[in-house]
Design a protein around this motif. Sequence first.
Motif, PDB file in Angstrom:
ATOM      1  N   LEU A  59      11.266 -12.161  71.274  1.00 32.00           N
ATOM      2  CA  LEU A  59      10.419 -11.483  70.299  1.00 32.00           C
ATOM      3  C   LEU A  59      10.142 -12.359  69.083  1.00 32.00           C
ATOM      4  O   LEU A  59       9.092 -12.221  68.442  1.00 32.00           O
ATOM      5  N   LEU A 107      17.629  -1.186  74.192  1.00 30.21           N
ATOM      6  CA  LEU A 107      16.984  -0.586  73.026  1.00 30.21           C
ATOM      7  C   LEU A 107      15.930  -1.522  72.452  1.00 30.21           C
ATOM      8  O   LEU A 107      14.815  -1.093  72.097  1.00 30.21           O
ATOM      9  N   MET A 108      16.263  -2.803  72.358  1.00 31.75           N
ATOM     10  CA  MET A 108      15.310  -3.778  71.838  1.00 31.75           C
ATOM     11  C   MET A 108      14.108  -3.915  72.765  1.00 31.75           C
ATOM     12  O   MET A 108      12.968  -4.051  72.308  1.00 31.75           O
ATOM     13  N   SER A 110      12.895  -1.603  74.610  1.00 36.55           N
ATOM     14  CA  SER A 110      12.091  -0.379  74.541  1.00 36.55           C
ATOM     15  C   SER A 110      11.095  -0.402  73.382  1.00 36.55           C
ATOM     16  O   SER A 110      10.171   0.416  73.345  1.00 36.55           O
ATOM     17  N   GLN A 111      11.270  -1.321  72.456  1.00 38.05           N
ATOM     18  CA  GLN A 111      10.348  -1.435  71.335  1.00 38.05           C
ATOM     19  C   GLN A 111       9.068  -2.167  71.704  1.00 38.05           C
ATOM     20  O   GLN A 111       8.124  -2.224  70.916  1.00 38.05           O
ATOM     21  N   VAL A 112       9.052  -2.743  72.920  1.00 38.00           N
ATOM     22  CA  VAL A 112       7.871  -3.465  73.395  1.00 38.00           C
ATOM     23  C   VAL A 112       7.116  -2.564  74.369  1.00 38.00           C
ATOM     24  O   VAL A 112       7.712  -1.813  75.139  1.00 38.00           O
ATOM     25  N   ASN A 113       5.803  -2.639  74.361  1.00 37.56           N
ATOM     26  CA  ASN A 113       4.985  -1.733  75.167  1.00 37.56           C
ATOM     27  C   ASN A 113       5.186  -1.916  76.667  1.00 37.56           C
ATOM     28  O   ASN A 113       5.140  -0.956  77.423  1.00 37.56           O
TER      29      ASN A 113
END
Length: 269
Positions: A59, A107-108, A110-113
């Motif tokens: 990221l 969790l990290m 899941s922040q990406v589309n």
Amino acid sequence: MDWLTDPFEADFMQRALIAGVLAGVNCAVIGVYIVQRRMSFFGGALSHTVLPGMVFAFLRGVDIFWGALGAAMATAFGVGWLSRRREVGEDAAIGVVLSGMFALGVLMMSQVNSFRDFNALLFGSVLGVAPQDIWLGLGVTCLVLVAVTLINKEIELSSVDPEYSRVIGARPNRMRTLLLLLTALSVVTAVRVVGALMATALLITPAAAALVWARSVLSAMMVSVGIAVLSIVVGLVVSYHYDWSSGAAIVLTATACFGVSWLARVIWR
């Protein structure tokens, strides 16, 4: 022979082969200690706990090697510290760190589309092997081989009789921590080739197959390295011709080698 050599005419396959062999050598050598000391659970945990570091590096646009290395080192130190506490056993320490780090990575993600962005991180990709991965792998290989050459006797002694090694000043806790760190380095080099979810296979499976036959640590390491290299070559060739996942092909080849080794041992007894 053309079926075996044609895939490696491509530059990206040559890079994948070199990086894979280097990772295989690292994991095969350290894996013998891990299997002998019954620390396979830790090896499996490492390949999962590198996930948040890899996602963070991805990221931020940083090389995932450094993210994975940071997470692996944090895992090694965390497990080493927790397992020395009387209130927490080693298996519990590994379980706690594994579940926490892996959940953080998910969790990290899941922040990406789209999860497709992380396919290469999770399952490996020969297309993702860059020249810098080869140099990093070469550096880790040299470090691992030098360390093993210098402290092989101390690691073996601390594995067999930690109390005696403590009496003679071999410091088994320090040897164990060093082994954890070397394991972390080895697993990280395998992530690019076979992915985070399957990197542990290069650490455990060739060593387990070798220890079925080997009578000494040195012979086990040599056989383990041979199996790892064979798995890399065959896996890459098969993935090239049949458009399979390279990581899955490599792991399945190593698993087949273990199955043949175990079956032959059972028959020859």
